[in-house]
Motif scaffolding. Structure first.
Motif, short mmCIF file in Angstrom:
data_model
loop_
_atom_site.label_atom_id
_atom_site.label_comp_id
_atom_site.label_asym_id
_atom_site.label_seq_id
_atom_site.Cartn_x
_atom_site.Cartn_y
_atom_site.Cartn_z
N ASN A 273 0.80 -1.23 0.00
CA ASN A 273 0.00 0.00 0.00
C ASN A 273 0.83 1.27 0.00
O ASN A 273 0.30 2.36 -0.21
CB ASN A 273 -1.00 0.00 1.16
CG ASN A 273 -0.33 -0.05 2.52
OD1 ASN A 273 0.55 0.75 2.83
ND2 ASN A 273 -0.76 -0.99 3.38
N GLU A 274 2.14 1.17 0.25
CA GLU A 274 3.08 2.30 0.15
C GLU A 274 2.77 3.45 1.11
O GLU A 274 3.30 4.56 0.96
CB GLU A 274 3.13 2.85 -1.28
CG GLU A 274 3.62 1.86 -2.31
CD GLU A 274 3.70 2.44 -3.71
OE1 GLU A 274 3.68 3.67 -3.86
OE2 GLU A 274 3.77 1.65 -4.68
N ALA A 275 1.93 3.23 2.10
CA ALA A 275 1.60 4.30 3.05
C ALA A 275 2.83 4.71 3.83
O ALA A 275 3.48 3.89 4.47
CB ALA A 275 0.50 3.83 4.01
N GLY A 276 3.16 5.99 3.78
CA GLY A 276 4.31 6.51 4.50
C GLY A 276 5.60 6.50 3.70
O GLY A 276 6.62 7.03 4.15
N LEU A 277 5.59 5.92 2.49
CA LEU A 277 6.81 5.85 1.70
C LEU A 277 7.05 7.11 0.87
O LEU A 277 8.12 7.29 0.30
CB LEU A 277 6.79 4.62 0.78
CG LEU A 277 6.65 3.25 1.47
CD1 LEU A 277 6.83 2.13 0.45
CD2 LEU A 277 7.64 3.10 2.61
N GLY A 278 6.04 7.97 0.76
CA GLY A 278 6.23 9.24 0.06
C GLY A 278 6.05 9.18 -1.44
O GLY A 278 6.47 10.10 -2.14
N SER A 279 5.41 8.14 -1.97
CA SER A 279 5.22 8.04 -3.42
C SER A 279 3.84 8.55 -3.84
O SER A 279 3.73 9.45 -4.68
CB SER A 279 5.40 6.58 -3.86
OG SER A 279 4.63 5.70 -3.05
N ALA A 280 2.78 8.02 -3.24
CA ALA A 280 1.42 8.40 -3.63
C ALA A 280 1.11 9.90 -3.51
O ALA A 280 0.32 10.42 -4.29
CB ALA A 280 0.40 7.60 -2.81
N PRO A 281 1.70 10.65 -2.55
CA PRO A 281 1.39 12.08 -2.45
C PRO A 281 1.68 12.86 -3.72
O PRO A 281 1.05 13.90 -3.97
CB PRO A 281 2.29 12.55 -1.30
CG PRO A 281 2.47 11.34 -0.45
CD PRO A 281 2.54 10.20 -1.41
N ASN A 282 2.63 12.38 -4.54
CA ASN A 282 2.93 13.07 -5.78
C ASN A 282 1.73 13.09 -6.72
O ASN A 282 1.48 14.07 -7.43
CB ASN A 282 4.11 12.39 -6.48
CG ASN A 282 5.40 12.53 -5.71
OD1 ASN A 282 6.12 13.51 -5.84
ND2 ASN A 282 5.70 11.54 -4.87
N VAL A 283 0.97 12.01 -6.72
CA VAL A 283 -0.24 11.93 -7.54
C VAL A 283 -1.39 12.64 -6.86
O VAL A 283 -2.18 13.32 -7.51
CB VAL A 283 -0.60 10.45 -7.81
CG1 VAL A 283 -1.95 10.34 -8.50
CG2 VAL A 283 0.48 9.79 -8.67
N ALA A 284 -1.49 12.50 -5.54
CA ALA A 284 -2.58 13.15 -4.80
C ALA A 284 -2.60 14.66 -5.02
O ALA A 284 -3.67 15.27 -5.06
CB ALA A 284 -2.43 12.84 -3.31
N ALA A 285 -1.42 15.25 -5.18
CA ALA A 285 -1.33 16.70 -5.33
C ALA A 285 -1.89 17.21 -6.65
O ALA A 285 -2.15 18.40 -6.81
CB ALA A 285 0.12 17.15 -5.19
N THR A 286 -2.07 16.33 -7.64
CA THR A 286 -2.54 16.77 -8.96
C THR A 286 -4.03 17.06 -8.97
O THR A 286 -4.53 17.71 -9.90
CB THR A 286 -2.25 15.70 -10.03
OG1 THR A 286 -3.01 14.51 -9.74
CG2 THR A 286 -0.77 15.36 -10.08
N ALA A 287 -4.77 16.58 -7.99
CA ALA A 287 -6.23 16.70 -8.00
C ALA A 287 -6.69 18.13 -7.70
O ALA A 287 -6.11 18.82 -6.87
CB ALA A 287 -6.85 15.74 -7.00
N ASP A 288 -7.74 18.54 -8.39
CA ASP A 288 -8.36 19.84 -8.15
C ASP A 288 -9.49 19.63 -7.14
O ASP A 288 -10.58 19.17 -7.48
CB ASP A 288 -8.93 20.39 -9.46
CG ASP A 288 -9.54 21.77 -9.31
OD1 ASP A 288 -9.30 22.41 -8.26
OD2 ASP A 288 -10.27 22.21 -10.21
N VAL A 289 -9.20 19.92 -5.89
CA VAL A 289 -10.18 19.71 -4.81
C VAL A 289 -10.36 21.00 -4.02
O VAL A 289 -9.58 21.94 -4.14
CB VAL A 289 -9.73 18.57 -3.87
CG1 VAL A 289 -9.72 17.24 -4.60
CG2 VAL A 289 -8.36 18.85 -3.27
N ARG A 290 -11.39 21.03 -3.18
CA ARG A 290 -11.73 22.23 -2.43
C ARG A 290 -10.93 22.37 -1.13
O ARG A 290 -10.73 23.47 -0.64
CB ARG A 290 -13.23 22.23 -2.11
CG ARG A 290 -14.12 22.29 -3.35
CD ARG A 290 -15.55 21.84 -3.04
NE ARG A 290 -16.18 22.68 -2.04
CZ ARG A 290 -16.93 23.75 -2.33
NH1 ARG A 290 -17.10 24.12 -3.58
NH2 ARG A 290 -17.49 24.45 -1.37
N HIS A 291 -10.51 21.24 -0.58
CA HIS A 291 -9.78 21.26 0.69
C HIS A 291 -8.76 20.13 0.70
O HIS A 291 -9.06 19.03 0.23
CB HIS A 291 -10.76 21.10 1.86
CG HIS A 291 -10.21 21.51 3.19
ND1 HIS A 291 -9.28 20.77 3.89
CD2 HIS A 291 -10.46 22.62 3.95
CE1 HIS A 291 -8.99 21.39 5.02
NE2 HIS A 291 -9.68 22.51 5.09
#
Length: 480
Positions: A273-291
């Motif tokens: 699941n890579e939680a805490g490894l610092g990889s998935a946040p790179n993709v998470a940042a691309t989303a256009d969200v309100r908060h």
């Protein structure tokens, strides 16, 4: 070369030995408590991302759902099929319980790291967003820490952008050759051309590809597992009891008992699941969200899908059959899963599993590429460097496919991922108070009756935020 391999071996021992994994788990528990069990409190809210009502109004933006699918495509891979089988072989059925446990705390860790990536994201000239731990370091900790961001970026490029893509190319070509008899050369050519078409299209084309590939591979695999479970539903309570009893040493399926189950479950769970490894946040940042927290919740859902759903499917397919024999000589993980499926549903399932593996590996390739691309922009944003990196990735995928022995060159991938995890863990510790502040803001808006909280940068004047990325206060106060 032997000296270099020895150096990276030491790095791997210092990171992936008995230090980093327990630390990630303990930190996950710490985050869970500090955030008030956020992954449980907002579990129902995670499913909102699947609704069209919660997508971006901008048709050219990357939606929360698209970012979720890209990250699921990256987290879900061969480890969900082969890795789970290996964990059960070496750690017994109890390893599955500890995979569930590490996923539960990992959901909180993922929420924090992905929320921070969203908070400190930057808008590009074309309107897209970039972010991730490297930019969280620069804008959250300060420019004097840019050297740490560069270290993170180099490790991410080397491990994910290069090394792991060679392994994924090898996985695709190997599966096609063994099950379908397709020569590695042709698999490599086709895979490289398709990957090139997608990576040269940037994050928007990657998101569109994930929107097609990920639902097909995930739903297809889940449906097959559900059929297996329904056919053996009378044996399910016994399997669940065996998982729990082995997890705590009341039954012992393999040598090492509870210790083996704990070690294998935690290790395979974190790798998956890579939680805490610092990889998935790179993709998470691309989303256009309100908060930022809303995308953190979405990425927490990604961990749930990866481990609680897909890894569990593999575990049940194996444990509900007779192919797996506790204490027997270990077999290749993919082979154990293939044989278990064949026992339940027939030999045709090996072709289906090969197809799913191809999709798993392909989605990982485009995910790994984007991680490398995003990291490269921290070092340089020159167009020639970006295009050169795309060509290098295509070359590495091809070489990994046609020359499986060449993947041995990328022995540095796991040790560098260990450094990546250490850097990310340090950053999370330093920025956790900031994440708790925006979490409090999110909760306050929900309590005030705002159905979809919106970040107002004016409420955080001390933070180095890109004000063009956040639109500010919206008077919408619908009842949640």
């Amino acid at each position: 070369m032997a000296f270099i391999e020895g150096v990276f071996g030491v790095i791997g021992d210092l990171t992936w030995g008995w230090a980093l994994i327990p630390l990630l788990v303990v930190f996950g528990v710490f985050i869970t408590v500090l955030t008030g069990f956020v992954q449980i409190r907002y579990f129902k809210r995670m499913f909102r991302v699947l609704s069209s009502e919660n997508q971006s109004a901008d048709p050219n933006a990357i939606s929360a759902r698209a970012a979720l699918l890209v990250s699921v495509g990256g987290r879900v891979g061969g480890g969900n099929i082969a890795g789970v089988a290996v964990a059960i072989t070496l750690g017994g059925p109890g390893a599955v319980f500890w995979m569930w446990a590490v996923a539960l705390v990992g959901m909180a860790t993922s929420l924090v790291e992905c929320s921070l990536a969203q908070l400190y994201k930057r808008r590009e000239p074309d309107g897209a967003f970039r972010g991730g731990p490297a930019r969280s370091i620069i804008h959250g900790l300060g420019h004097e820490y840019k050297w740490l961001a560069v270290l993170y970026a180099v490790c991410l490029i080397a491990a994910f952008g290069l090394g792991f893509n060679a392994f994924q190319g090898n996985t695709v070509a190997g599966a096609a050759e063994e099950s379908l008899g397709i020569d590695r050369l042709w698999s490599g050519v086709v895979l490289t051309i398709i990957a090139g078409f997608i990576v040269f299209g940037g994050i928007h084309r990657i998101a569109k590809a994930a929107d097609v590939v990920v639902p097909v591979m995930a739903v297809g695999y889940l449906l097959m597992a559900v059929v297996v479970i329904l056919l053996n539903v009378s044996e399910l309570p016994g399997v669940l009891a065996s998982i729990v009893l082995n997890a705590f040493g009341f039954e012992q399926a393999v040598g090492g008992g509870m210790g083996a189950a704990l070690a294998q479950g935690l290790r395979r769970g974190l790798f998956s699941n890579e939680a805490g490894l610092g990889s998935a946040p790179n993709v998470a940042a691309t989303a256009d969200v309100r908060h930022p927290i809303s995308q953190g919740i979405t990425q927490s859902f990604s961990v749930f899908i990866d481990t609680i759903l897909i890894c569990s499917c593999t575990a049940f397919v194996i444990l509900l059959g007779d192919v797996y024999q506790p204490g027997a000589e270990a077999v290749d993980g993919v082979v154990l899963t293939q044989q278990s499926l064949a026992e339940h549903l027939g030999d045709w399932t090996q072709y289906f599993l090969t197809f799913i593996l191809l999709l798993f590996a392909f989605s990982s390739i485009i995910y790994n590429y984007y991680l490398g691309e995003n990291a490269l922009t921290v070092i340089t944003e020159h167009p020639m460097a970006l295009n050169g990196f795309r060509l290098v990735v295509m070359g590495i995928v091809f070489v990994g496919a046609v020359a499986p022995g060449a993947t041995a060159v990328f022995f540095f991938s796991d040790p560098l991922m260990g450094i990546l995890a250490v850097v990310n863990l340090v950053v999370l510790m330093m920025l956790l108070p900031t994440c708790l502040r925006i979490l409090q803001d999110f909760r306050a808006q929900l309590k005030a009756g705002v159905a979809r909280p919106l970040l107002n940068p004016d409420d955080f004047p001390d933070l180095d935020l890109d004000r063009t990325a956040w639109t500010g206060v919206n008077p919408d106060r619908q009842t949640a």
